[in-house]
Design a protein around this motif. Structure first.
Motif, PDB file in Angstrom:
ATOM      1  N   LYS A 118      54.554  16.184 -89.528  1.00 30.46           N
ATOM      2  CA  LYS A 118      53.552  16.245 -88.472  1.00 30.46           C
ATOM      3  C   LYS A 118      52.151  16.154 -89.078  1.00 30.46           C
ATOM      4  O   LYS A 118      51.363  17.122 -89.032  1.00 30.46           O
ATOM      5  N   ARG A 140      56.048  13.773 -81.446  1.00 30.46           N
ATOM      6  CA  ARG A 140      56.506  14.940 -82.208  1.00 30.46           C
ATOM      7  C   ARG A 140      56.221  14.812 -83.692  1.00 30.46           C
ATOM      8  O   ARG A 140      56.516  15.737 -84.454  1.00 30.46           O
ATOM      9  N   SER A 143      50.221  16.055 -85.722  1.00 27.42           N
ATOM     10  CA  SER A 143      49.614  17.301 -85.248  1.00 27.42           C
ATOM     11  C   SER A 143      48.241  17.065 -84.631  1.00 27.42           C
ATOM     12  O   SER A 143      47.773  17.887 -83.837  1.00 27.42           O
ATOM     13  N   VAL A 246      48.041  15.968 -78.339  1.00 32.32           N
ATOM     14  CA  VAL A 246      47.513  16.569 -79.560  1.00 32.32           C
ATOM     15  C   VAL A 246      45.989  16.526 -79.532  1.00 32.32           C
ATOM     16  O   VAL A 246      45.397  15.746 -78.778  1.00 32.32           O
ATOM     17  N   ALA A 306      44.235  21.896 -84.338  1.00 34.50           N
ATOM     18  CA  ALA A 306      45.692  21.862 -84.432  1.00 34.50           C
ATOM     19  C   ALA A 306      46.267  23.128 -85.053  1.00 34.50           C
ATOM     20  O   ALA A 306      47.489  23.262 -85.180  1.00 34.50           O
ATOM     21  N   LEU A 308      45.829  24.161 -88.188  1.00 33.10           N
ATOM     22  CA  LEU A 308      46.213  23.973 -89.587  1.00 33.10           C
ATOM     23  C   LEU A 308      45.278  24.773 -90.484  1.00 33.10           C
ATOM     24  O   LEU A 308      44.075  24.868 -90.233  1.00 33.10           O
TER      25      LEU A 308
END
Length: 318
Positions: A118, A140, A143, A246, A306, A308
């Motif tokens: 991702k 999918r 991200s 996203v 996202a 992260l």
């Protein structure tokens, strides 16, 4: 007369082969090869951190990003730079011009092979259309999405003559060897200068990018077919933009005369829920080179949106 024509054709094919051999010698693959559905895909992997995929534009290759931006990003991202199918050192995946969906699905599978299930996906110009296809058809497998001067909408007007000729079923295969044989790399470098207008390429860019790679026969054909098919492929993709879920960050220069801001990114910002558009005043078509701090900031925003985790917020020196 017949002998003279045959001799000229033979000389042209010989010069084309020599030109391609020089390109392979002077601009070898920078990274590794993956096999995706039996096709070689060239990937450069740098750094550590959240996975980040960079997709180049038309006529480009990995070297567009490895000139500088990829190395800056690699200070806190795991950067994966791909040659799109048919360009750089990646194989063509068909003879009709790989669609943006086919390219996106191929690169998503290649990224997964590298453990990037991702990644944040960044696309510039034509590569932005591929990145959009990734977000639509492989939702999918990313991200966040970052678009740089991305082609995203249909446009009016005929296909430029250059692409009409090179993508033509019969004329293209005849004309392309003559370009490979007789067009000098310096001509391509002058064209590169025009892509940056009103800015100039950064120091060392033309030497690094490898104009000779663009002039190889398979690359010329693949690029022309992809460009010829793009408008209709975007027509099919555009109704699906509202489903992109996203985080999306977009950057586009107000002086971009190749992929116009009002035609492309301004409508796209309204079509994707929550998309954030940053307009770069006075900037042309290549923000990844002339606005690197803004591009890096947009990628950081996408990563943050996202969820992260970046190891060091100060690792990249703007």
């Amino acid at each position: 007369m017949g002998i003279s024509v045959a001799s000229f054709v033979a000389l042209t094919l010989w010069k084309a082969s020599r030109h391609e051999a020089r390109a392979a010698r002077d601009y070898p693959p920078e990274g590794q090869f993956l096999s995706v559905d039996g096709h070689r895909i060239h990937a450069v992997v740098l750094g550590h951190g959240p996975d980040l995929v960079l997709i180049h534009g038309a006529s480009g290759n990995t070297r567009d990003y490895t000139h500088d931006l990829a190395h800056q990003l690699a200070r806190r991202y795991r950067v994966i730079v791909f040659d799109r199918p048919g360009l750089g050192w990646s194989d063509r995946i068909n003879r009709t011009g790989a669609t943006i969906r086919q390219q996106a699905e191929t690169l998503a599978r290649a990224a997964a092979q590298l453990g990037a299930e991702k990644p944040i996906v960044v696309g510039q110009s034509y590569g932005g259309a591929v990145a959009l296809a990734w977000a639509v058809h492989c939702p999918r497998n990313l991200s966040a999405l970052v678009l740089l001067a991305a082609a995203s909408q249909t446009w009016d007007g005929p296909l430029p003559t250059y692409y009409q000729v090179l993508s033509h079923r019969w004329i293209g295969p005849v004309a392309i060897p003559f370009l490979t044989a007789w067009v000098h790399d310096e001509r391509v470098e002058r064209e590169l200068d025009s892509v940056f207008t009103p800015q100039l390429p950064p120091a060392g860019y033309n030497d690094h990018i490898g104009a000779a790679l663009t002039l190889r026969r398979p690359a010329l054909r693949a690029n022309a077919l992809q460009r010829a098919n793009l408008n209709e492929e975007i027509r099919a993709l555009r109704p699906l933009y509202p489903g992109i879920a996203v985080p999306v960050e977009m950057l586009h220069g107000s002086a971009d005369m190749i992929v116009g801001l009002p035609v492309h990114s301004e409508p796209l910002a309204r079509q994707i829920p929550g998309a954030h558009l940053t307009v770069l005043p006075g900037i042309g078509h290549m923000p990844q080179h002339v606005c690197k701090p803004q591009v890096i900031a947009a990628i950081d925003r996408a990563a943050s949106r996202a969820g992260l985790n970046l190891a060091s917020r100060n690792a990249i020196l703007h």
